[in-house]
Design an enzyme around this catalytic site. Sequence first.
Site, PDB file in Angstrom:
ATOM      1  N   LYS A   1       9.080 -30.899 -26.172  1.00 20.79           N
ATOM      2  CA  LYS A   1       8.405 -30.476 -27.404  1.00 20.79           C
ATOM      3  C   LYS A   1       7.073 -31.190 -27.560  1.00 20.79           C
ATOM      4  CE  LYS A   1       8.692 -28.175 -31.280  1.00 20.79           C
ATOM      5  NZ  LYS A   1       7.323 -27.754 -30.960  1.00 20.79           N
TER       6      LYS A   1
ATOM      7  N   LYS B   1       8.353 -40.404 -30.192  1.00 15.99           N
ATOM      8  CA  LYS B   1       8.327 -39.871 -31.560  1.00 15.99           C
ATOM      9  C   LYS B   1       9.633 -39.136 -31.868  1.00 15.99           C
ATOM     10  CE  LYS B   1       4.253 -38.032 -32.348  1.00 15.99           C
ATOM     11  NZ  LYS B   1       3.137 -37.081 -32.595  1.00 15.99           N
TER      12      LYS B   1
ATOM     13  N   LYS C   1       3.210 -32.198 -23.976  1.00 14.71           N
ATOM     14  CA  LYS C   1       1.931 -31.913 -24.643  1.00 14.71           C
ATOM     15  C   LYS C   1       1.147 -30.957 -23.767  1.00 14.71           C
ATOM     16  CE  LYS C   1      -0.133 -33.428 -28.414  1.00 14.71           C
ATOM     17  NZ  LYS C   1       0.578 -34.005 -29.570  1.00 14.71           N
TER      18      LYS C   1
ATOM     19  N   SER D   1       9.039 -28.990 -37.151  1.00 16.79           N
ATOM     20  CA  SER D   1       9.097 -28.060 -36.009  1.00 16.79           C
ATOM     21  C   SER D   1      10.551 -27.880 -35.563  1.00 16.79           C
ATOM     22  CB  SER D   1       8.299 -28.611 -34.829  1.00 16.79           C
ATOM     23  OG  SER D   1       6.947 -28.249 -34.938  1.00 16.79           O
TER      24      SER D   1
HETATM   25  N1  GLU Z   1       1.153 -31.796 -32.495  1.00 16.86           N
HETATM   26  C1  GLU Z   1       2.091 -32.419 -33.339  1.00 16.86           C
HETATM   27  C2  GLU Z   1       2.342 -33.848 -32.900  1.00 16.86           C
HETATM   28  O1  GLU Z   1       1.559 -34.438 -32.207  1.00 16.86           O
HETATM   29  C3  GLU Z   1       3.356 -31.611 -33.532  1.00 16.86           C
HETATM   30  C4  GLU Z   1       4.182 -31.407 -32.314  1.00 16.86           C
HETATM   31  C5  GLU Z   1       5.342 -30.429 -32.530  1.00 16.86           C
HETATM   32  O2  GLU Z   1       5.598 -30.027 -33.636  1.00 16.86           O
HETATM   33  O3  GLU Z   1       5.981 -30.124 -31.523  1.00 16.86           O
HETATM   34  O4  GLU Z   1       3.291 -34.464 -33.308  1.00 16.86           O
END
Ligand code: GLU
Length: 479
Positions: A78, A102, A114, A370
């Site tokens: 994710k 995270k 990413k 998300s």
């Molecule tokens: N781009 C966001 C982050 O860096 C959200 C990532 C997501 O929701 O998968 O946490």
Amino acid sequence: METVNAKPTHQAHYSFFHGVERNFDKAAKYTRFEAGILEQIKACNSVYQMKFPVRIGDKIEVIEAYRVQHSHHKLPCKGGIRYSMDVNQDEVMALASLMTYKCAIVNVPFGGAKGGIKIDPKRYTPFELEKITRRYASELVKKNFIGPGLDVPAPDYGTGAREMSWIVDTYASLKTGEVDAMACVTGKPVTQGGVRGRTEATGLGVFYGIREVCLVAEDMKKIGLTPGIEGKKVIIQGLGNVGYHAAKYFQENGAIVVGLAEYEGGIYNEKGLDVNKVVEFRKTTGSILNFPGATNFKNSAETMEQPCDILIPAALENVINKSNADRIQAKIIGEAANGPLTPDADEILGKKGAIIVPDMYLNAGGVTVSYFEWLKNLSHVRFGRMDKRFSENQNHFLLKSVEDLTGKKVNDVERQQLLHGPDEVDLVYSGLEDTMIGSYHEIREALMRLGSGVDMRTAAFTVAIDKVGVSYEELGIFP
Ligand code: GLU
């Protein structure tokens, strides 16, 4: 857009990924895992660099793009997709690894990933952006780098619900009949399977996180602050989706937003700035500079150096580094962006006694919601649809019984509040709030356990490494 348009102050030859590795190593020594497991956790499992042609006007442009899956200890992977000229392999690897930690910290059962496309989205028309996005999505499909159980992108810097819509449509048209296709990407518009509350989730999570930090009286005393958010002076760097929402929630909850910075410059007023008025002003004049009653800073970064209690960098990485860290006056620094402090800055500010609330916890509200969106897509039903009316009927029955028994009536406002059954957005906010509170205390407990000399980032890393490490241990090594 998920994050903001504030310009990074890049330092030559600085490797963001090595910065993350450095922080990881600092924490790894407090964990019980053997070197091989630690090395496996730290490494990026799959790095996909691609180049594809897109016809722009009468020319063919070759576009450079990436998707990095940092960890497969849980699937799907994710993480967002960013559009920026600063996109490079090192950056995407660093951001993908941060996503793993995270997700572990907020107990979201995903591995980290990413993506990035090296373009300046402002140079393209929406039609051209759609072509680029769809082509990128189809490249991901071809290599199995996207799918509800494989890898689920989301918005990041330079992308938003519109791009996610194009991605889900491309995926669904290439995978006809896949009943869970909607769950291949999150951050979609609500009308395309998105979840209510996702847009503001990261900013709201930042607020919930900092509020929790400020509620611990004993920690506030150590830095000479009173407990609670009310009256605290806040500077926010970046007025994009994350920065704007964080600023709004701080203001609504009694904090004083004294400084705001964007790429064109910054403004400061110790009496406070009205966030919505500043946004309106910027829309009309094209700049936040010259906002009535505020002092201007043509050099945007200088805004962060002004007096305040809380500083929220909500733009890009490396904005606080060796060159400016010692001029930061804030006692609490909340990393709403990913990697806004370099390890050097971390050290300098740590020595000054500041509380640095790390990105991998503080901006995890986005991926938390998300996760809720993904669950909604897999269950094919809106949160609250089955139980809202049932709860309202139960509440009604309960209230009536209490009123009958006591012979007293509640007023209309109280009645409305007591009877209200949860809508989707209520459930999303409460899930997010609970996650941010619970995860903060997990990190704080680790911090207490590790004792003095250990900072919150290191404590957060140990929490994450412990969870990912246990996963690898239990899974074993595939022969
Ligand atoms: N781009 C966001 C982050 O860096 C959200 C990532 C997501 O929701 O998968 O946490």
